[in-house]
Design a protein around this motif. Sequence first.
Motif, mmCIF file in Angstrom:
data_model
loop_
_atom_site.group_PDB
_atom_site.id
_atom_site.type_symbol
_atom_site.label_atom_id
_atom_site.label_comp_id
_atom_site.label_asym_id
_atom_site.label_seq_id
_atom_site.Cartn_x
_atom_site.Cartn_y
_atom_site.Cartn_z
ATOM 1 N N ALA A 187 -5.349 -6.164 5.599
ATOM 2 C CA ALA A 187 -6.429 -6.457 6.196
ATOM 3 C C ALA A 187 -7.608 -5.407 6.574
ATOM 4 N N LEU A 188 -8.496 -5.707 6.278
ATOM 5 C CA LEU A 188 -9.620 -4.700 6.356
ATOM 6 C C LEU A 188 -11.293 -5.294 6.821
ATOM 7 N N PRO A 189 -11.998 -4.728 7.245
ATOM 8 C CA PRO A 189 -13.270 -5.156 7.235
ATOM 9 C C PRO A 189 -13.940 -5.610 6.115
ATOM 10 N N PRO A 217 0.917 -1.163 0.079
ATOM 11 C CA PRO A 217 -0.038 0.028 -0.014
ATOM 12 C C PRO A 217 0.936 1.116 -0.160
ATOM 13 N N GLU A 218 0.288 2.473 -0.817
ATOM 14 C CA GLU A 218 1.347 3.532 -0.861
ATOM 15 C C GLU A 218 0.132 4.678 -0.469
ATOM 16 N N ASP A 219 0.631 5.458 0.509
ATOM 17 C CA ASP A 219 -0.379 6.689 1.074
ATOM 18 C C ASP A 219 -1.685 5.902 1.286
ATOM 19 N N GLU A 220 -1.844 5.015 1.902
ATOM 20 C CA GLU A 220 -3.286 4.122 2.117
ATOM 21 C C GLU A 220 -3.855 3.890 1.003
ATOM 22 N N ARG A 221 -3.353 3.817 -0.248
ATOM 23 C CA ARG A 221 -4.111 3.399 -1.471
ATOM 24 C C ARG A 221 -4.039 1.926 -1.574
ATOM 25 N N LEU A 222 -4.957 1.050 -1.764
ATOM 26 C CA LEU A 222 -4.866 -0.015 -2.103
ATOM 27 C C LEU A 222 -4.914 -0.599 -3.611
#
Length: 104
Positions: free
Chosen positions: A87-89, A48-53
Amino acid sequence: MPPSVLAETPLDAAFRAQIEAPDNEAARLRFCERLLDAELILLLEEEPEDERLRPRVFDLEEGAFVLAFDRDDRLAAFVDAAVPFAALPGRRLIGMMAGRGIGL
C-alpha cells in the motif's frame, strides 16, 4: 461480489466524470488529483525485500501495465487468493513508474 467492492469511491467518481466528459480539462485534472492523493494497493510479484517493490507486470496488447486498487477488498476480489501487495500513495506509485513505459 460483496456490496462494498461495488460501492463507488471518490476515485471512481472522478474517473467516471472524466470518461463522461472527455473534453473537460477540469474533470481530467480532478481525476489526476484523486489518483495522486489516493492510497493505492499495488499487486506484487513477491513479498517486498529490503523495501524494494517488484510489481506484477501484465503484458497486454496495448503495452505493459501494473495493477493497483484503491481498496483492499477490490484486490481480494480480483485475485481471490492471498497475494503479495504494498500500500502506497498514488503519488509515490506514479513516481516509481515514470519513465519505465509501464501503465497503471
